[in-house]
Design an enzyme around this catalytic site. Structure first.
Site, PDB file in Angstrom:
ATOM      1  N   LYS A  87      35.304  56.902  51.452  1.00 38.42           N
ATOM      2  CA  LYS A  87      34.996  55.497  51.719  1.00 38.42           C
ATOM      3  C   LYS A  87      36.083  54.891  52.606  1.00 38.42           C
ATOM      4  CE  LYS A  87      34.143  51.197  49.092  1.00 38.42           C
ATOM      5  NZ  LYS A  87      34.073  50.642  47.712  1.00 38.42           N
ATOM      6  N   SER A 162      30.306  47.924  46.693  1.00 38.76           N
ATOM      7  CA  SER A 162      30.705  48.095  48.076  1.00 38.76           C
ATOM      8  C   SER A 162      30.671  49.538  48.556  1.00 38.76           C
ATOM      9  CB  SER A 162      32.108  47.514  48.266  1.00 38.76           C
ATOM     10  OG  SER A 162      33.074  48.206  47.506  1.00 38.76           O
ATOM     11  N   SER A 186      31.626  48.334  42.097  1.00 38.14           N
ATOM     12  CA  SER A 186      31.314  48.930  43.397  1.00 38.14           C
ATOM     13  C   SER A 186      31.019  50.417  43.399  1.00 38.14           C
ATOM     14  CB  SER A 186      32.450  48.647  44.391  1.00 38.14           C
ATOM     15  OG  SER A 186      32.471  47.282  44.727  1.00 38.14           O
TER      16      SER A 186
END
Length: 487
Positions: A87, A162, A186
């Protein structure tokens, strides 16, 4: 007729529909090489990149070179040769870290983050960076600078956030496992939206997010999203070979479902937001499955005060405020706060208005851990929907809409997930539901601080009792039920 809204990279190559554990076994046995696996994953990524928009930056050539080296000289990592993505919150040497924002400079990282070192110690071959919303502040992955990631189940819908880029890549079949992290849900939010397994571990079980140690209350946890429970189990078990927190019970090797029967509390409503009927029904079905397996389930009212969420979201605004005003010091030179999106400004303003209550925020957030622990003196597990609604359409949680409206929509979407970030306790989202429109619905199981192993053993039992639908085996007839009446 094939559904044209689905985004799938699955095909009959060497990856097929294997999970990461299966791929590693095939590589070790010599049935396939690391190079073949990585090459197939890159081909899949390129095939769906335009539709999915979940890769921020790639390192395909470097990955192929590493795979060639592994083919010549195998390593002992638990996932040696298995492709993955990191990520775009963590530094990977040679790649830029943008946090999903146009405000950050695109300088190349000189070294890995501490967590990426732990991640790579397991033998993963990184294919690049997955996308996220700006600064990871919201529950959808629609960064203005790079465009929205699209849900593989239906391209008009959100991947969640996220860690939405990572979830989309795993759900679509590009990779079997990908890095995710969780500050308010997230990991669990995109796992729910994309039909995946997502464990937010106990605080500090893995190496922490760089810089999180300076936070008065660390709400952040690193982790992964996967398609199978055994991959999540294998990841956390292997990660302990690199770093094991001496203050937490070890996860170790888990091969069977949980043996003892549990006392489970079921909640289908929150203290503040209304919950969609499909999410309530899915949670109730999950509870019935637990009962059929011999667990005791008791329906209760939501046990935690909504007041702690007010403190949490004001505190969440502190991160936006800090990055907005001290971005160059925190994320590197060249940070331009004028390029931040409206939602980031809104969260920053929210904190600024409440700045004089910061001591109260910190006190109440820390005090909540005691309330949370007390609840689990009576129950082993808390069962709820992961989210208040099925995946929303793209645009519903847009970071460009009026700030307070965007914040309220986020709060209404994620009334169940922040409590484990505040307390530091573990929670896992399992893909046990499907909406009337054919979209995934996650069910959250949470436990007391340190009880990650209990959740993983329960998850194994549930997966074996009711194997869940993945994108690669859902029928076109089922997919065609998705229509404009969805949220």
């Amino acid at each position: 007729m094939k559904h044209n809204k689905k985004i799938s990279a699955f095909n009959e190559d060497v990856l097929a529909d294997h999970d990461a554990t299966s791929l590693k076994q095939m590589i070790v046995s010599g049935d396939v090489s690391a190079l073949e696996v990585v090459d197939a994953s890159i081909i899949r990524s390129k095939k769906v990149h335009t539709q999915l928009n979940a890769v921020f930056s790639d390192s395909y050539e470097t990955a192929l070179e590493k795979a060639k080296q592994l083919t010549r000289q195998p390593s002992n990592g638990a996932f040696s040769g298995v492709p993955s993505f990191i990520k775009d919150t963590d530094d990977v040497k040679g790649l830029p870290t943008t946090f999903g924002s146009a405000a950050t400079a695109k300088t190349l990282a000189k070294k890995n983050s501490q967590f990426v070192d732990q991640y790579e110690s397991l033998g993963f071959i990184n294919l690049g960076k997955s996308s996220l919303p700006e600064l990871g502040l919201t529950g959808t992955t629609e960064p203005v600078a790079f465009g929205a990631a699209h849900n593989p189940w239906h391209k008009d819908y959100s991947t969640g956030g996220s860690s939405g880029g990572s979830a989309a890549l795993v759900a679509a079949g590009v990779v079997t496992i990908a890095h995710a992290n969780d500050g308010a849900g997230s990991i669990r939010i995109p796992a729910s939206c994309c039909g995946l397994v997502g464990l937010k571990p106990t605080r500090s079980r893995l190496v922490n997010v760089d810089g999180s140690g300076i936070m008065p209350v660390n709400t952040l946890s690193q982790g992964v999203v996967t398609r199978t429970v055994r991959d999540t189990v294998a990841f956390y078990s292997a990660a302990e070979n690199y770093y094991k927190n001496p203050k937490l019970p070890a996860i170790g090797d888990i091969t069977n479902g949980i043996r003892r029967r549990l006392k489970i509390a079921l909640v289908t409503s929150s203290s503040g937001a209304s919950v969609h009927k499909d999410c309530m029904d899915s949670a109730q079905k999950a509870a019935k499955l637990c009962e059929s397996l011999g667990h005791q389930v008791e329906v209760i009212q939501f046990p935690f005060s909504e007041d702690v969420l007010r403190h949490f979201y004001n505190y969440w605004g502190l991160m936006a405020f800090t990055l907005k005003n001290f971005g160059s010091s925190l994320v590197g030179k060249g940070f331009d706060k004028s390029k931040l999106e409206p939602l980031s400004h809104a969260f920053s303003d929210r904190f600024y208005r409440a700045k004089f209550t910061l001591p109260s925020m910190i006190y109440n957030l820390k005090k909540f851990s005691q309330q949370y622990s007390k609840f689990f003196e009576e129950y082993d597990v808390l069962l709820s929907p992961t989210l208040a609604t099925p995946p929303p359409k793209l645009g519903h949680l847009s970071t460009e809409i009026e700030g307070e409206t965007a914040i309220q929509r986020l709060l209404d979407f994620i009334p169940f997930t922040p409590f484990q970030n505040i307390s530091g306790a573990p929670a896992i989202s399992l893909p046990m539901g499907v909406s009337q429109q054919g979209l995934p619905i996650g069910i959250q199981f949470s436990a007391a601080y340190g009880q990650d192993k209990l959740l993983l053993e329960l998850a194994l039992e549930l997966e074996q009792a009711m194997p869940w639908v993945h994108l690669n085996n859902v029928t076109d007839k089922h997919m065609n039920s998705v229509n404009s009446s969805a949220i």
